[in-house]
Design an enzyme around this catalytic site. Sequence first.
Site, PDB file in Angstrom:
ATOM      1  CG  ASP A   9      -1.673   1.225   1.258  1.00 42.88           C
ATOM      2  OD1 ASP A   9      -2.441   1.648   0.440  1.00 42.88           O
ATOM      3  OD2 ASP A   9      -1.879   1.838   2.425  1.00 42.88           O
ATOM      4  CB  SER A  10       0.199   4.724  -0.737  1.00 42.93           C
ATOM      5  OG  SER A  10      -0.917   4.954  -0.243  1.00 42.93           O
ATOM      6  CE1 TYR A  41       3.125   5.455  -3.191  1.00 47.95           C
ATOM      7  CE2 TYR A  41       2.113   3.703  -4.463  1.00 47.95           C
ATOM      8  CZ  TYR A  41       2.982   4.332  -3.638  1.00 47.95           C
ATOM      9  OH  TYR A  41       4.280   3.158  -3.460  1.00 47.95           O
ATOM     10  N   GLY A  42      -2.439   9.236  -4.085  1.00 46.68           N
ATOM     11  CA  GLY A  42      -3.761   9.308  -4.531  1.00 46.68           C
ATOM     12  C   GLY A  42      -3.732  10.742  -5.336  1.00 46.68           C
ATOM     13  CB  CYS A  72      -2.773   1.238  -2.622  1.00 49.64           C
ATOM     14  SG  CYS A  72      -2.784   2.952  -3.149  1.00 49.64           S
ATOM     15  CG  ASN A  73      -9.414   1.666  -3.385  1.00 47.50           C
ATOM     16  OD1 ASN A  73     -10.069   1.177  -3.957  1.00 47.50           O
ATOM     17  ND2 ASN A  73      -9.131   1.383  -2.240  1.00 47.50           N
ATOM     18  CB  THR A  74      -4.123   5.558  -5.805  1.00 50.56           C
ATOM     19  OG1 THR A  74      -5.028   6.167  -4.856  1.00 50.56           O
ATOM     20  CG2 THR A  74      -3.623   6.242  -6.932  1.00 50.56           C
ATOM     21  CD  GLU A 151      -2.937   9.503   7.383  1.00 47.39           C
ATOM     22  OE1 GLU A 151      -2.402  10.630   7.169  1.00 47.39           O
ATOM     23  OE2 GLU A 151      -3.036   8.394   6.666  1.00 47.39           O
ATOM     24  CB  THR A 184      -6.850   1.582   2.691  1.00 46.01           C
ATOM     25  OG1 THR A 184      -6.086   2.776   2.350  1.00 46.01           O
ATOM     26  CG2 THR A 184      -6.677   0.638   1.491  1.00 46.01           C
ATOM     27  CG  HIS A 185      -7.092   6.125   5.524  1.00 44.44           C
ATOM     28  ND1 HIS A 185      -6.229   5.800   4.486  1.00 44.44           N
ATOM     29  CD2 HIS A 185      -6.505   6.922   6.174  1.00 44.44           C
ATOM     30  CE1 HIS A 185      -4.754   5.806   5.043  1.00 44.44           C
ATOM     31  NE2 HIS A 185      -4.950   6.649   6.134  1.00 44.44           N
TER      32      HIS A 185
END
Lengths: 270, 270
Positions: A9-10, A41-42, A72-74, A151, A184-185
Amino acid sequence: MNAPIGVFDSGVGGLTVVKEIMRQLPGENLVYFGDTARVPYGSKSKNTVCKYSKQIVRFLQTKQVKAIVIACNTASALALDEIREEIDIPVMGVVEPGAMMAANTTRTNNIGIIGTESTIKSGIYNKFLHKINPDITVVSKACPLFVPLVEEGLWEDRVTEDIVGRYLHELKEYEIDALILGCTHYPLLRRVIGQEIGEDVKLVNPAYETAKSLKLLLGEKNLLNTMSIEEHEPTYDYFVSDGVDKFISFADDVLSCHVDHAEIVDIESY
Amino acid sequence: MNAPIGVFDSGVGGLTVVKEIMRQLPGENLVYFGDTARVPYGSKSKNTVCKYSKQIVRFLQTKQVKAIVIACNTASALALDEIREEIDIPVMGVVEPGAMMAANTTRTNNIGIIGTESTIKSGIYNKFLHKINPDITVVSKACPLFVPLVEEGLWEDRVTEDIVGRYLHELKEYEIDALILGCTHYPLLRRVIGQEIGEDVKLVNPAYETAKSLKLLLGEKNLLNTMSIEEHEPTYDYFVSDGVDKFISFADDVLSCHVDHAEIVDIESY
């Protein structure tokens, strides 16, 4: 097969996918890499995300992984195809399983997607959804403030409610009955998102769907770890590109995911 | 001396420093590098920020710069000393000029500082302020949501007012009469910050102070460009590590800083 599954993941968010894999595939060994130096990464371009993802894949291959999950979706949106061209082991992203679940759920054929700027701009969820069913209408919205709000720990704050309300406002004009949480968040904002979008809309969490698909895929390919949990304690190894302490405390505090040790990797050298 | 001044930042925010340099030193040629691929620096470790900053300095040296300005507060805080050890040309950060101005302004000897997590954690403003005057009390606060809020364009929004109120709440308990805006994006929130903290508190913008100090420094070292603006049109060259179009439109829309061309640099190779 005892070789570990590689997950990357990023940053730290991909641990939500790790948690699901641990739950659904409790016998598997895992190697996680979080690119905490170069997160997020987004907001990055396809070129850059592909380059970073390939470096990570090369690192994971040094750990003899039997399969790779892009948590990571991106990176799933931008780099999955290029990675599949380069390596022979199975590679799975979070986008396809999420899209599949949403397509199987919807009755109105109107599906909403929220994610980072790059994920939304890539149109990748639309592509998968239309491959499954060309009649589906996809309504998408980038929500750049969600990650910083998570975050900062403001999961159920009035400010978060306000921002969620604004981002989802447009989506509510369409009759969507499934909403993909394409980052993911975002599952951490599930309660506020659910309240805003209404209980008739099913929230799809790609982390959960990905672990389910991974189990099927490993079964098909005869790659499941056949040792029982009684015979061996699975190993979980964590690697990051920066800030071990921050990674560990975020994993603990925010994701309730216990990580007792992580190692720094000079990822640019891969 | 016709050689350009090199300016770098973790992203686009450093253009606020560029704008001040253009205004106060209109005859100077400039080379700007924005590390848009690896932005933000504010949450990264000292090691990583130093490594990235040194790569950028090596790139700027290929452009024969006569001096370097670190426009990023985080990189100024974490990497200035190491860079100065490595190269011979003058290097200036934004921290020292900002600290100097605040120390000269305060009467209560209580100074507030807001910035990113890494800048605040570094304690660098405290160090400089105490070097100037050991009697100064420094009150600092990290404000991780300010950059994303600015980048979403919510400069004067009710959500921004709410968040600004919470972050500055603690600072208001001290009798500060100067507040350093220790991140390039923060001057864009100047109105809301000013409203919240009260008109008796002077807001110090390090970008402005840095350009002023740079002019003095170049004068002392005999490095000022002596050609008049009538004789030559100064050149401004922009380089980024990712997303040229996004860089240009952000510069235009958010910073009102006209950039008509920027080039991608593979910064990891320096």
